[in-house]
Design a protein around this motif. Structure first.
Motif, PDB file in Angstrom:
ATOM      1  N   HIS A  96       0.842  -1.187   0.000  1.00 47.78           N
ATOM      2  CA  HIS A  96       0.000   0.000   0.000  1.00 47.78           C
ATOM      3  C   HIS A  96       0.886   1.248   0.000  1.00 47.78           C
ATOM      4  O   HIS A  96       1.862   1.338   0.764  1.00 47.78           O
ATOM      5  CB  HIS A  96      -0.900   0.005   1.243  1.00 47.78           C
ATOM      6  CG  HIS A  96      -2.029   0.981   1.177  1.00 47.78           C
ATOM      7  ND1 HIS A  96      -1.847   2.333   1.339  1.00 47.78           N
ATOM      8  CD2 HIS A  96      -3.360   0.812   0.945  1.00 47.78           C
ATOM      9  CE1 HIS A  96      -3.003   2.953   1.224  1.00 47.78           C
ATOM     10  NE2 HIS A  96      -3.946   2.059   0.979  1.00 47.78           N
ATOM     11  N   LEU A 111       0.574   4.070   1.279  1.00 43.20           N
ATOM     12  CA  LEU A 111       0.614   4.775   2.552  1.00 43.20           C
ATOM     13  C   LEU A 111       1.066   3.890   3.707  1.00 43.20           C
ATOM     14  O   LEU A 111       1.003   4.295   4.866  1.00 43.20           O
ATOM     15  CB  LEU A 111      -0.768   5.365   2.868  1.00 43.20           C
ATOM     16  CG  LEU A 111      -1.285   6.440   1.904  1.00 43.20           C
ATOM     17  CD1 LEU A 111      -2.722   6.820   2.248  1.00 43.20           C
ATOM     18  CD2 LEU A 111      -0.400   7.668   1.939  1.00 43.20           C
ATOM     19  N   SER A 150       3.940   5.371   5.965  1.00 43.70           N
ATOM     20  CA  SER A 150       3.481   6.511   6.748  1.00 43.70           C
ATOM     21  C   SER A 150       2.548   6.069   7.865  1.00 43.70           C
ATOM     22  O   SER A 150       2.625   6.569   8.998  1.00 43.70           O
ATOM     23  CB  SER A 150       2.754   7.511   5.837  1.00 43.70           C
ATOM     24  OG  SER A 150       3.618   8.019   4.855  1.00 43.70           O
ATOM     25  N   PHE A 151       1.681   5.132   7.541  1.00 43.00           N
ATOM     26  CA  PHE A 151       0.723   4.604   8.523  1.00 43.00           C
ATOM     27  C   PHE A 151       1.469   3.904   9.661  1.00 43.00           C
ATOM     28  O   PHE A 151       1.173   4.134  10.843  1.00 43.00           O
ATOM     29  CB  PHE A 151      -0.230   3.643   7.821  1.00 43.00           C
ATOM     30  CG  PHE A 151      -1.403   3.193   8.653  1.00 43.00           C
ATOM     31  CD1 PHE A 151      -2.297   4.117   9.180  1.00 43.00           C
ATOM     32  CD2 PHE A 151      -1.624   1.840   8.890  1.00 43.00           C
ATOM     33  CE1 PHE A 151      -3.389   3.706   9.924  1.00 43.00           C
ATOM     34  CE2 PHE A 151      -2.709   1.422   9.637  1.00 43.00           C
ATOM     35  CZ  PHE A 151      -3.594   2.355  10.159  1.00 43.00           C
ATOM     36  N   HIS A 206      -8.192  -0.357   2.268  1.00 43.07           N
ATOM     37  CA  HIS A 206      -8.707   0.993   2.065  1.00 43.07           C
ATOM     38  C   HIS A 206      -8.934   1.713   3.401  1.00 43.07           C
ATOM     39  O   HIS A 206      -9.143   2.929   3.421  1.00 43.07           O
ATOM     40  CB  HIS A 206     -10.014   0.939   1.274  1.00 43.07           C
ATOM     41  CG  HIS A 206      -9.843   0.447  -0.136  1.00 43.07           C
ATOM     42  ND1 HIS A 206      -9.075   1.109  -1.072  1.00 43.07           N
ATOM     43  CD2 HIS A 206     -10.320  -0.667  -0.761  1.00 43.07           C
ATOM     44  CE1 HIS A 206      -9.101   0.449  -2.214  1.00 43.07           C
ATOM     45  NE2 HIS A 206      -9.845  -0.638  -2.053  1.00 43.07           N
ATOM     46  N   ILE A 246      -6.738   2.303   5.511  1.00 44.61           N
ATOM     47  CA  ILE A 246      -5.581   3.152   5.786  1.00 44.61           C
ATOM     48  C   ILE A 246      -5.818   4.581   5.328  1.00 44.61           C
ATOM     49  O   ILE A 246      -5.675   5.542   6.099  1.00 44.61           O
ATOM     50  CB  ILE A 246      -4.304   2.569   5.132  1.00 44.61           C
ATOM     51  CG1 ILE A 246      -3.948   1.238   5.789  1.00 44.61           C
ATOM     52  CG2 ILE A 246      -3.145   3.552   5.266  1.00 44.61           C
ATOM     53  CD1 ILE A 246      -2.734   0.576   5.178  1.00 44.61           C
ATOM     54  N   GLU A 247      -6.165   4.741   4.030  1.00 38.52           N
ATOM     55  CA  GLU A 247      -6.368   6.112   3.561  1.00 38.52           C
ATOM     56  C   GLU A 247      -7.588   6.756   4.198  1.00 38.52           C
ATOM     57  O   GLU A 247      -7.631   7.980   4.384  1.00 38.52           O
ATOM     58  CB  GLU A 247      -6.462   6.179   2.032  1.00 38.52           C
ATOM     59  CG  GLU A 247      -7.581   5.351   1.438  1.00 38.52           C
ATOM     60  CD  GLU A 247      -7.044   4.110   0.739  1.00 38.52           C
ATOM     61  OE1 GLU A 247      -7.545   3.799  -0.349  1.00 38.52           O
ATOM     62  OE2 GLU A 247      -6.123   3.475   1.288  1.00 38.52           O
ATOM     63  N   ARG A 248      -8.563   5.940   4.557  1.00 40.67           N
ATOM     64  CA  ARG A 248      -9.748   6.515   5.186  1.00 40.67           C
ATOM     65  C   ARG A 248      -9.409   7.062   6.569  1.00 40.67           C
ATOM     66  O   ARG A 248      -9.877   8.132   6.963  1.00 40.67           O
ATOM     67  CB  ARG A 248     -10.846   5.464   5.271  1.00 40.67           C
ATOM     68  CG  ARG A 248     -12.198   6.063   5.589  1.00 40.67           C
ATOM     69  CD  ARG A 248     -13.310   5.122   5.260  1.00 40.67           C
ATOM     70  NE  ARG A 248     -14.600   5.702   5.581  1.00 40.67           N
ATOM     71  CZ  ARG A 248     -15.751   5.039   5.553  1.00 40.67           C
ATOM     72  NH1 ARG A 248     -15.764   3.760   5.196  1.00 40.67           N
ATOM     73  NH2 ARG A 248     -16.881   5.629   5.861  1.00 40.67           N
ATOM     74  N   LEU A 289      -6.338   8.001   7.616  1.00 40.52           N
ATOM     75  CA  LEU A 289      -5.412   9.117   7.488  1.00 40.52           C
ATOM     76  C   LEU A 289      -6.083  10.369   6.931  1.00 40.52           C
ATOM     77  O   LEU A 289      -5.712  11.488   7.282  1.00 40.52           O
ATOM     78  CB  LEU A 289      -4.239   8.719   6.595  1.00 40.52           C
ATOM     79  CG  LEU A 289      -3.290   7.652   7.161  1.00 40.52           C
ATOM     80  CD1 LEU A 289      -2.217   7.293   6.147  1.00 40.52           C
ATOM     81  CD2 LEU A 289      -2.656   8.118   8.461  1.00 40.52           C
ATOM     82  N   SER A 290      -7.091  10.184   6.060  1.00 39.34           N
ATOM     83  CA  SER A 290      -7.718  11.335   5.429  1.00 39.34           C
ATOM     84  C   SER A 290      -8.914  11.875   6.192  1.00 39.34           C
ATOM     85  O   SER A 290      -9.240  13.059   6.090  1.00 39.34           O
ATOM     86  CB  SER A 290      -8.148  10.984   3.997  1.00 39.34           C
ATOM     87  OG  SER A 290      -9.160   9.984   4.003  1.00 39.34           O
TER      88      SER A 290
END
Length: 390
Positions: free
Chosen positions: A17, A19, A22-23, A48, A50-52, A54-55
């Protein structure tokens, strides 16, 4: 827990992934490892998530969990570690500025909107709350100084309130936001007090009236602003337990003014409320959307500024760490009752409710939230006020 067929595939994809690094670096600051082996490590079932997270920050964290995208055995401990490491300050908080501005401009806790939390939360079902709470149905922080069980912690809390208010037989007590009537029942049974309670929940009022028997207890289905508008009723004592979190800063002055006009000149008021450490911080967006609509936690400075034109502060007591134990006790009872509750509530509700209880426990364990009891008097308590030792 339900099975997650995507988990194995998600674990393999996690390393690829974009991210991922960073995660992992973010969570490492709190000693949390994605798909690690310890009970507080987050288990990613859908990459998905992860980005959810982080964002969208807290909102994405909660909603992706309810959708089954991730799990954690000790969610409460994961949240505690994340807050102590201040991870919430390092992820996106979309809509935060809008939420803050909205709260400043719009009265989110107006009389018209006041009934929403009753319908959405407190009217969910008395079977749910009966299973989760103690026999008195006290839905606020217990007092665990000596207690070893939820039942004893709640009775000790109710007795602490009664002693702080110096209740005596024949006195009148107004309970602003009385819930299912736990304090009124206890005060009437053990202190011989006549009680009137205000609630915006039809289910709470109905349950309370059916369980108070012949006690001198009365429920009124009304918003506090609509009660006693001309100040013709004066009570010996006033209590407000776990209701101030629904008042909102635009209404603080109105709230204390209403309490002042309803209290005798030599009376006492006890305010029991969750508090926040930062006066500029908005309520958690996931909690506001899914659990307590229009909620707003006060800071210490906000409480002082709002109450001092109307009352003298006699005592301030913080036992916020006890809310961790209370929430974990509620979660344990909810978990044990789930086999019968699932006949009326679905799996999504289970994940939402469990998340709510455990996340809140983590916030108090991290001391990110507080629990305060304030004793107030209109003119200063004659001879000075002394907190009871209990």
């Amino acid at each position: 827990m339900s099975a997650h067929p995507q988990s194995h595939a998600a674990s393999e994809f996690l390393l690829e992934h974009p991210l991922h690094d960073s995660f992992c670096e973010l969570l490492a600051r709190a000693d949390i490892v994605p798909n690690g082996s310890r009970p507080w490590d987050i288990q990613i079932h859908n990459p998905h998530a992860i980005e959810r997270i982080l964002s969208e920050g807290s909102l994405g964290l909660g909603e992706s969990h309810v959708e089954g995208w991730w799990d954690c055995e000790q969610l409460d401990e994961m949240v505690c570690r994340a807050l102590r490491a201040r991870l919430d300050e390092s992820v996106a908080r979309p809509g935060l500025l809008i939420s803050i501005l909205k709260a400043k401009v719009i009265n989110l806790q107006s009389v018209r909107r006041a009934w929403q939390v009753g319908r959405q939360h407190y009217d969910l079902g008395n079977d749910l709350f009966e299973a989760m709470l103690d026999p008195y149905m006290a839905y606020s922080c217990g007092y665990w100084r000596k207690a070893e069980t939820l039942e004893q912690a709640q009775q000790d809390k109710l007795d602490l309130v009664c002693q702080k208010l110096q209740l005596k037989p024949g006195m009148t007590l107004l309970d602003i936001g009385c819930g299912w009537g736990s304090l009124m029942r206890f005060a009437a049974e053990h202190y011989g007090v006549q009680c009137t309670g205000l609630t915006v929940s039809k289910e709470q009022a109905h349950w309370g009236m059916n369980h108070c028997g012949n006690l001198p207890v009365k429920f009124e289905f009304t918003d506090y602003r609509l009660f006693n508008p001309e100040g013709r009723q004066r009570f010996d004592r006033i209590a407000s337990i776990g209701m101030f979190e629904h008042v909102g800063h635009k209404n603080y002055s109105t709230y204390f003014q209403m309490a002042k006009r309803s209290l005798k000149a030599d009376g006492l008021m006890l305010l029991h409320t969750i508090g926040k450490n930062d006066p500029g911080r908005a309520i958690d967006p996931w909690i506001e959307r899914h659990i307590f609509p229009n909620g707003a936690l006060p800071s210490a400075s906000e409480l002082i500024q709002a109450s001092e034109p109307w009352f003298i502060l006699e005592d301030w007591h913080n036992f916020g760490a006890d809310y961790d134990k209370t929430l974990m006790a509620w979660q344990d009872r909810f978990e044990k009752a789930w086999p019968r509750l699932q006949q009326h509530y679905d799996e999504r509700f289970y994940r939402m409710w469990r998340y709510y209880l455990l996340v809140c426990a983590g916030t108090f364990r991290a001391r990110d939230n507080q629990l305060w009891q304030l004793v107030l008097s209109p003119n200063g308590h004659t001879g000075g006020y002394r907190r009871p030792k209990i």
